[in-house]
Design an enzyme around this catalytic site. Structure first.
Site, mmCIF file in Angstrom:
data_model
loop_
_atom_site.group_PDB
_atom_site.id
_atom_site.type_symbol
_atom_site.label_atom_id
_atom_site.label_comp_id
_atom_site.label_asym_id
_atom_site.label_seq_id
_atom_site.Cartn_x
_atom_site.Cartn_y
_atom_site.Cartn_z
ATOM 1 N N ARG A 166 0.841 -1.200 0.000
ATOM 2 C CA ARG A 166 0.000 0.000 0.000
ATOM 3 C C ARG A 166 0.874 1.248 0.000
ATOM 4 O O ARG A 166 1.540 1.546 0.985
ATOM 5 C CB ARG A 166 -0.932 0.023 1.212
ATOM 6 C CG ARG A 166 -1.793 1.287 1.266
ATOM 7 C CD ARG A 166 -3.007 1.152 2.173
ATOM 8 N NE ARG A 166 -2.686 1.092 3.577
ATOM 9 C CZ ARG A 166 -3.596 1.192 4.554
ATOM 10 N NH1 ARG A 166 -4.886 1.367 4.245
ATOM 11 N NH2 ARG A 166 -3.237 1.113 5.816
ATOM 12 N N ASP A 444 -3.556 2.807 14.257
ATOM 13 C CA ASP A 444 -2.785 3.454 13.201
ATOM 14 C C ASP A 444 -3.371 4.832 12.961
ATOM 15 O O ASP A 444 -4.185 5.326 13.752
ATOM 16 C CB ASP A 444 -2.718 2.606 11.932
ATOM 17 C CG ASP A 444 -4.075 2.431 11.244
ATOM 18 O OD1 ASP A 444 -5.049 3.106 11.635
ATOM 19 O OD2 ASP A 444 -4.153 1.626 10.305
#
Length: 522
Positions: A166, A444
Site C-alpha cells: 500500500r 494506526d
C-alpha cells in the site's frame, strides 16, 4: 555516498540505510520523475476538486449516485479475472515494512500480507528507504533479521503469504525527493520504487506486482491510478493488466462511486475493501459539520448498524456483480497479555465480527496481529470454496441507508479515550512509529483521525454529553490537561499534545493530521 543523489532533473536526499544506493537507483528515480511530470498537475487538480466538493457538503449537500455515470452502473461489464494467487484471500494481515514485522507477517499463515507505507508507517526518510530495501530483499530471497537484544534470527519460510503493497495516499508529498525543485507525491514514490525493482521478480516467482490503493474519493482519482498503472506496464514491457490492485473504500464519497471505480480500473482491479476506520473519519470530516450530524462515541459505531452496515452490504453487492472480491474490515485487537479472561473476550469479539462478514458475503477479511489469523481463518473456512463471488446480499442498501447516522451516547469517557489515543498515537508517529499498540488495540493513523475529528465536531457544534453537559472549550481543556498530564513519561508527548490540541480547537478542519505532523518529522 554523495551529499545528494542527482539524476538529471530529479534529486533525492541521501540515506545511510544499507542497500539504499540500489533502491534509489538511477532508473528507478527516473521513473519517479516520469510519474511526477506526467501526473502531478492532475493529482493536484483532483485534490482541489475534493475541496470544491467539501464546500458543497458544508452548504448542506449530501452524497448521491452520479447522474452522469448511470450507464456504467446499469451496464453488464465485469473486471478482469484475478490471478491464481489472489483467488483465495480469506485472511489478510497488514503492518509496516520493517524487516521483523515483514517476516512475521509473511510467515503468519495469512493468505495475503499488505506491507503498508501509509497508515501504519511514519514517513521518516530512512524508514521509507529501509522498507523499499526490505521488499526488494524479499524478492531477491535474501530477507532476514536478527534481533540485536535476543539474538533470535528471523527468515521467510516456504509458502509465505502473497505480498501486496500500500503506497501513501495522493494527498501526501515526499519532500526528500524533488523534480525541478518540486516535491514528488509520496504515492508516486512508493509505487514507482516497488514496481520498478520487483514487478518482474514477483512474476518470476509465480506472483505479481499487487497493490492496495488508499483514500480515493472519486472515479477520476481511480482513473489517475489506472493511467499510472498503464504507464508502468508499458515502461516495464508488461502485458496490460499485469499490475493488480484492490481499492480501499474508506471515504464516503467513494462509497457512492464503487461501480465507477471498478469500471475505470477494470483491467487492473481485483477487489474493494471496507476500510472501516477511515470510513468513520471520512463521514465525520465530509458530512459532520453541522449539529444535526453529530456522532456518538466511537465504540457505538459498529459494523452491524447504520451507515457502516449499509456500505458493507452495498460493497459486497457491487463487487460480486462485477466479479471482484469484497474484502471485509480490520480486526484491530491484539493479545491481552497476563489476562486470559480479557484475551478470550477480545478473541470472541473478533470471531463474531468475522462470522458476520462471512454471513454477509465477504470474500476475506483483515487482521492486525498474527495471533488473530487462526481465529479469522476458522470463521472464513465456513465459506464454500476460496471466495463467495457468487453470493449476493438479500438486501442492497439504498442512499438513505448509507447516510443513516449511528445512535448512542456521547460520554466523557469517550472524549477522554479520544484524547488518550489521539495524542499517544501522534507522539509515536512523530517518533517514527506508525503502528502503535494502545489499550489492547493496534492503532494506526485512521483511529487517531477518528479521535481528533470527533473531538473537533463535538467542540464546534456544542455536542451534548449523556450527563447533560455541553462539550465546550473549558470542558475539553480540562479533560485534555488531565489526560495529557498522565502521559508525561512518553517521548514527544508535549509536542504531540500541542499539535493535537491545535487541530481540535482550530476553526478550520485540517484535512489530515499527517499533513502538519509531516512538517515536524526529522
Amino acid at each position: 555516498m554523495n551529499d545528494v543523489l542527482e539524476r538529471s532533473r530529479i534529486v533525492a536526499e541521501p540515506s545511510g540505510v544499507p542497500g539504499a544506493r540500489e533502491a534509489l537507483s538511477d532508473d528507478a528515480l527516473e521513473f519517479v520523475a516520469d510519474l511526477h511530470e506526467r501526473f502531478d498537475t492532475r493529482r493536484q487538480a483532483l485534490l482541489d476538486a475534493r475541496m470544491d466538493r467539501q464546500a458543497r457538503f458544508n452548504a448542506g449537500e449530501l452524497p448521491d449516485f452520479r447522474e452522469d455515470t448511470s450507464d456504467i452502473r446499469d451496464g453488464g461489464w465485469k473486471v478482469a479475472a484475478a490471478p491464481a494467487d489472489l483467488q483465495d484471500r480469506r485472511v489478510e494481515i497488514t503492518g509496516p515494512t520493517n524487516a521483523k514485522m515483514l517476516i512475521n507477517a509473511l510467515n503468519s499463515g495469512a493468505k495475503v500480507f499488505m506491507a503498508d507505507f501509509e497508515d501504519a508507517t511514519s514517513p521518516m526518510w530512512d524508514e521509507l528507504v529501509q522498507g523499499q530495501v526490505n521488499l526488494r530483499d524479499h524478492w531477491l530471497r535474501r530477507l532476514d533479521y536478527t534481533d540485536p537484544d535476543s539474538g533470535k534470527h528471523y527468515a521467510v519460510k516456504e509458502h509465505p503469504a502473497v505480498l501486496m503493497v500500500r503506497p501513501r495516499g495522493l494527498h501526501l508529498s515526499e519532500d526528500h525527493v524533488t523534480v525541478d525543485g518540486e516535491p514528488v507525491a509520496g504515492a508516486f514514490f512508493d509505487f514507482a520504487l516497488y514496481v520498478w525493482h520487483n514487478a518482474r521478480r514477483a512474476l518470476s516467482a509465480g506472483s505479481g506486482p499487487y497493490f492496495y490503493i488508499p483514500k480515493l474519493e472519486s472515479m477520476e482519482e481511480a482513473k489517475l491510478w489506472s493511467d499510472v498503472f498503464a504507464l508502468a506496464e508499458n515502461r516495464l514491457r508488461l502485458e496490460r493488466g499485469t499490475i493488480k490492485c484492490t481499492v480501499l473504500i474508506e471515504t464516503i464519497p467513494a462509497a457512492f462511486e464503487m461501480d465507477e471505480i471498478l469500471y475505470v480500473l477494470k483491467e487492473n482491479i481485483v477487489g474493494l475493501n471496507c476500510g472501516r476506520w477511515d470510513y468513520i473519519f471520512s463521514t465525520i470530516k465530509r458530512l459532520g459539520r453541522s449539529h444535526e450530524r453529530l456522532t456518538p462515541d466511537r465504540s457505538a459505531m459498529t459494523m452491524d448498524k447504520a451507515f457502516l452496515a449499509a456500505y458493507s452490504l452495498r460493497l459486497i453487492a457491487t463487487c460480486h456483480r462485477r466479479g471482484a472480491h469484497a474484502m471485509g474490515g480490520m480486526a484491530a485487537f491484539i493479545p491481552v497479555k497476563g489476562d486470559e479472561q480479557a484475551n478470550a473476550a477480545a478473541l470472541e469479539k473478533v470471531r463474531q465480527d468475522k462470522l458476520r462478514e462471512v454471513r454477509n458475503g465477504h470474500d476475506g477479511t483483515w487482521v492486525a496481529h498474527p495471533a488473530l489469523v487462526p481465529v479469522a481463518m476458522e470463521a472464513f473456512e465456513a465459506m464454500d470454496g476460496p471466495n463467495q463471488l457468487s453470493k449476493m446480499p438479500q438486501h442492497v442498501p439504498a442512499r438513505d441507508e448509507m447516510l443513516e447516522l449511528h445512535t448512542g451516547p456521547r460520554t466523557e469517557a469517550g472524549a477522554r479515550e479520544n484524547i488518550r489515543v489521539g495524542v499517544q498515537y501522534l507522539a509515536a508517529w512523530l517518533g517514527g512509529r506508525g503502528a502503535v499498540p494502545l489499550y489492547s488495540l493496534m492503532e494506526d493513523a485512521a483511529t487517531a483521525e477518528i479521535s481528533r475529528a470527533q473531538l473537533w465536531q463535538w467542540l464546534h457544534f456544542d455536542a451534548e454529553l449523556d450527563d447533560g453537559r455541553t462539550f465546550g472549550l473549558d470542558l475539553f481543556d480540562q479533560l485534555f490537561d488531565e489526560e495529557v498530564g498522565l502521559l508525561q513519561d512518553i517521548p514527544d508527548i508535549d509536542e504531540a499534545a500541542d499539535l493535537f490540541r491545535d487541530m481540535v480547537v482550530s476553526d478550520n478542519f485540517v484535512e489530515f493530521l499527517t499533513l502538519p505532523a509531516y512538517e515536524r518529522l526529522g
